[in-house]
Design a protein around this motif. Sequence first.
Motif, mmCIF file in Angstrom:
data_model
loop_
_atom_site.group_PDB
_atom_site.id
_atom_site.type_symbol
_atom_site.label_atom_id
_atom_site.label_comp_id
_atom_site.label_asym_id
_atom_site.label_seq_id
_atom_site.Cartn_x
_atom_site.Cartn_y
_atom_site.Cartn_z
ATOM 1 N N ASP A 99 0.578 -1.252 0.632
ATOM 2 C CA ASP A 99 0.323 0.019 -0.297
ATOM 3 C C ASP A 99 0.564 1.347 -0.316
ATOM 4 O O ASP A 99 1.927 1.535 0.595
ATOM 5 C CB ASP A 99 -0.968 0.281 0.992
ATOM 6 C CG ASP A 99 -2.054 -0.925 1.141
ATOM 7 O OD1 ASP A 99 -2.188 -1.954 -0.125
ATOM 8 O OD2 ASP A 99 -3.214 -1.866 1.968
ATOM 9 N N ASP B 117 0.805 3.971 2.002
ATOM 10 C CA ASP B 117 1.021 5.257 3.700
ATOM 11 C C ASP B 117 2.425 3.349 4.173
ATOM 12 O O ASP B 117 2.104 4.369 5.431
ATOM 13 C CB ASP B 117 -0.224 5.081 4.194
ATOM 14 C CG ASP B 117 -1.082 3.756 4.107
ATOM 15 O OD1 ASP B 117 -1.365 2.680 3.407
ATOM 16 O OD2 ASP B 117 -1.718 4.159 4.365
ATOM 17 N N ASN B 118 2.291 2.459 3.411
ATOM 18 C CA ASN B 118 2.953 1.369 4.802
ATOM 19 C C ASN B 118 4.498 1.739 4.655
ATOM 20 O O ASN B 118 5.028 2.989 3.705
ATOM 21 C CB ASN B 118 2.895 -0.046 3.965
ATOM 22 C CG ASN B 118 1.938 -1.006 4.621
ATOM 23 O OD1 ASN B 118 1.182 0.511 4.976
ATOM 24 N ND2 ASN B 118 1.788 -1.871 3.980
ATOM 25 N N HIS C 23 2.937 -1.134 9.157
ATOM 26 C CA HIS C 23 1.274 -0.375 8.762
ATOM 27 C C HIS C 23 1.256 0.656 9.072
ATOM 28 O O HIS C 23 0.231 0.953 10.436
ATOM 29 C CB HIS C 23 0.488 -1.908 9.335
ATOM 30 C CG HIS C 23 -1.313 -1.246 8.568
ATOM 31 N ND1 HIS C 23 -2.227 -0.546 9.347
ATOM 32 C CD2 HIS C 23 -1.565 -1.093 7.406
ATOM 33 C CE1 HIS C 23 -3.321 -0.241 9.414
ATOM 34 N NE2 HIS C 23 -2.848 -0.969 7.733
ATOM 35 N N THR C 24 1.754 1.561 8.516
ATOM 36 C CA THR C 24 2.266 3.119 9.091
ATOM 37 C C THR C 24 0.485 4.087 8.343
ATOM 38 O O THR C 24 0.425 2.985 7.757
ATOM 39 C CB THR C 24 3.198 4.140 8.506
ATOM 40 O OG1 THR C 24 4.391 3.644 7.573
ATOM 41 C CG2 THR C 24 4.469 3.536 9.548
ATOM 42 N N GLN C 25 0.213 4.800 9.158
ATOM 43 C CA GLN C 25 -1.109 5.136 8.297
ATOM 44 C C GLN C 25 -0.496 6.933 8.654
ATOM 45 O O GLN C 25 -0.390 7.160 9.776
ATOM 46 C CB GLN C 25 -2.018 5.317 9.569
ATOM 47 C CG GLN C 25 -2.529 3.363 8.988
ATOM 48 C CD GLN C 25 -4.173 2.876 10.261
ATOM 49 O OE1 GLN C 25 -4.182 3.415 11.343
ATOM 50 N NE2 GLN C 25 -4.987 3.029 8.776
#
Length: 241
Positions: free
Chosen positions: A105, A107-108, A218-220
Amino acid sequence: PLPTIYFVTPTYPRREQIAELTRLGQTLMHIPNLHWIVADDFDGCNTFLDYLLNKFGIPYTHIASPMPDIYRSFAPIPRGVANRRAAINWIRNNGKKSGVLYFGDDDNAFDLRLFSEIRSTQRVSMFPVGLIGLYAVSTPIVKQGKVIGFFDSWPANRLWPVDMAGFAVNLEYLALSPNATMPYRAGYEEDEFLKSIGLQMAHIEPKASNCSEILVWHTQTKKEKSAVVRIDSKILESDQT
Ligand code: UDP
Ligand code: MN
């Protein structure tokens, strides 16, 4: 030669998009034999996105993959599914039967060592993902080099309770399941996709030192609403007269 990594990135227009893709593109610039499939949740191929993607010098494919309107009314909405399905179709339609598929993804956050780990995937490899849910990690549990279970704070009756960023699939293996797909079902995309490729526990190759290292997070990104600045064409026109 090194197997090619097909790195599939769903993305969508919002004010954080360029920042996310710049950071991700500059990570991917370090990786040899990588093909970046950027699938945008938008009606056409945005020219500014092509302008950006060209700058990295990475082989890429830009796909316009808008989410069908009906799914926008779902709660929660199945984010990134139309994009990933379009990428899987691209891989099939272009006869790509060797190499490795990975869903990354926009934003990861990725450790460069992740790429050398997944490149050797024979069937399906799995590894921990940091910053997932209440436990802050989602990971396979490994005993004597074999995956025997999963540690994830949202089991939800899933057979494969893993995150999208926690597995990679060999394309020869994927090609054995010509009907494999990802459902428009938020929370169950990974589980049903892995079921659709007929995954069995014995097929799973643990990576990242037997799943003891975190190489992807899984950074947001905090979302802000932009102020809407309207330029009223009628006012402009009347100003000119
Ligand atoms: N995404 C998309 N359309 C949307 C929302 C999200 O294509 O309307 C993409 C997004 O760019 C990301 C993936 O789908 O690559 C997952 O979305 P998000 O990061 O918002 O979900 P989360 O990580 O919170 O599950
Ligand atoms: Mn995300």
